[in-house]
Design an enzyme around this catalytic site. Structure first.
Site, PDB file in Angstrom:
ATOM      1  N   ARG A  39       0.717  -1.258   0.049  1.00  0.00           N
ATOM      2  CA  ARG A  39      -0.092  -0.009   0.029  1.00  0.00           C
ATOM      3  C   ARG A  39       0.719   1.184  -0.018  1.00  0.00           C
ATOM      4  NH1 ARG A  39      -4.542   0.407   4.488  1.00  0.00           N
ATOM      5  NH2 ARG A  39      -2.956   1.318   5.839  1.00  0.00           N
ATOM      6  N   SER A 108     -12.895  -3.591   0.279  1.00  0.00           N
ATOM      7  CA  SER A 108     -12.822  -3.000   1.648  1.00  0.00           C
ATOM      8  C   SER A 108     -14.398  -2.520   1.758  1.00  0.00           C
ATOM      9  CB  SER A 108     -12.276  -1.670   1.811  1.00  0.00           C
ATOM     10  OG  SER A 108     -10.818  -1.988   1.738  1.00  0.00           O
ATOM     11  N   LYS A 137      -5.034   5.245   9.465  1.00  0.00           N
ATOM     12  CA  LYS A 137      -5.653   6.127   8.312  1.00  0.00           C
ATOM     13  C   LYS A 137      -6.575   7.337   9.234  1.00  0.00           C
ATOM     14  CE  LYS A 137      -7.743   4.108   4.774  1.00  0.00           C
ATOM     15  NZ  LYS A 137      -8.491   3.380   3.930  1.00  0.00           N
TER      16      LYS A 137
END
Length: 207
Positions: A39, A108, A137
């Protein structure tokens, strides 16, 4: 496609770890990881592709699989094993058309409704989270919690569920007991580079 998802699914992060994606992948595999997600929300596409291709080569040489976050195009170009898509990314059906039936496609979700809707997509696993509060996040969705996880587990016992968000060695066992097939982790694994191998090994020993 049906595949057996491992219990632990680490996600690389160059900013948190201070290491390249390749170095993280090397250490994660040494610790026993068999499925790793790359990521990177900040690197230019060309740079991310180069890193991804290196990671795929190393992983495949060592019996592990690489999933690319968000970027189905980079997953295809780098020869990765699949892609992990968010709610605002390429639709799973289009990613399936691009990557083929053999690709692993994850999706997700952040609520019961999103998880229910996801079941109809051509995906291999549903990610649900954040299970707990997380700082990885900062614009994360509302916390799902263990109770939310249990409810989502009842939607379709056959589809693998990956739990993510605020999970660490202390609470991972409870998450697995709550219905997750797999726990995905970022900072709790890669934030201390010298401990990456040990942290993965310890997580893999959880029941």
């Amino acid at each position: 496609m049906k595949f057996t998802i491992p219990k632990v699914y680490p996600i690389t992060d160059t900013r948190i770890s201070g290491l390249s994606h390749l170095e993280q992948v090397r250490r994660l595999i040494l610790g026993g990881a068999s499925l790793i997600q790359l990521r990177d929300k900040h690197a230019p596409a060309g740079e991310f592709y180069t890193a991804a291709a290196e990671c795929v080569d190393h992983a495949h040489a060592n019996g592990a699989k690489i999933i690319i976050n968000d970027r189905a195009d980079i997953a295809l170009a780098a020869g990765a094993d699949g892609v992990h898509l968010g709610q605002d990314d390429l639709a799973p059906r289009h990613a399936r058309d691009l990557l083929g039936q053999a690709a692993i496609i994850g999706f997700s979700t952040h609520s019961l409704k999103q998880a229910r809707d996801a079941i109809g997509h051509p995906i291999d696993y549903i990610a649900i989270g954040p299970i707990f509060a997380t700082e990885t996040k900062r614009d994360s969705e509302p916390v799902v919690g263990l109770e939310g996880l249990r409810t989502i587990r009842l939607l379709d016992p056959g589809i693998p569920i990956v739990a993510i968000g605020g999970i660490d060695r202390e609470n991972a066992a409870a998450v697995l007991a709550g219905g997750a097939d797999c726990v995905a982790l970022v900072s709790s694994v890669v934030s201390e580079p010298s401990e990456i191998e040990d942290r993965i090994q310890q997580l893999l020993q959880l029941n």
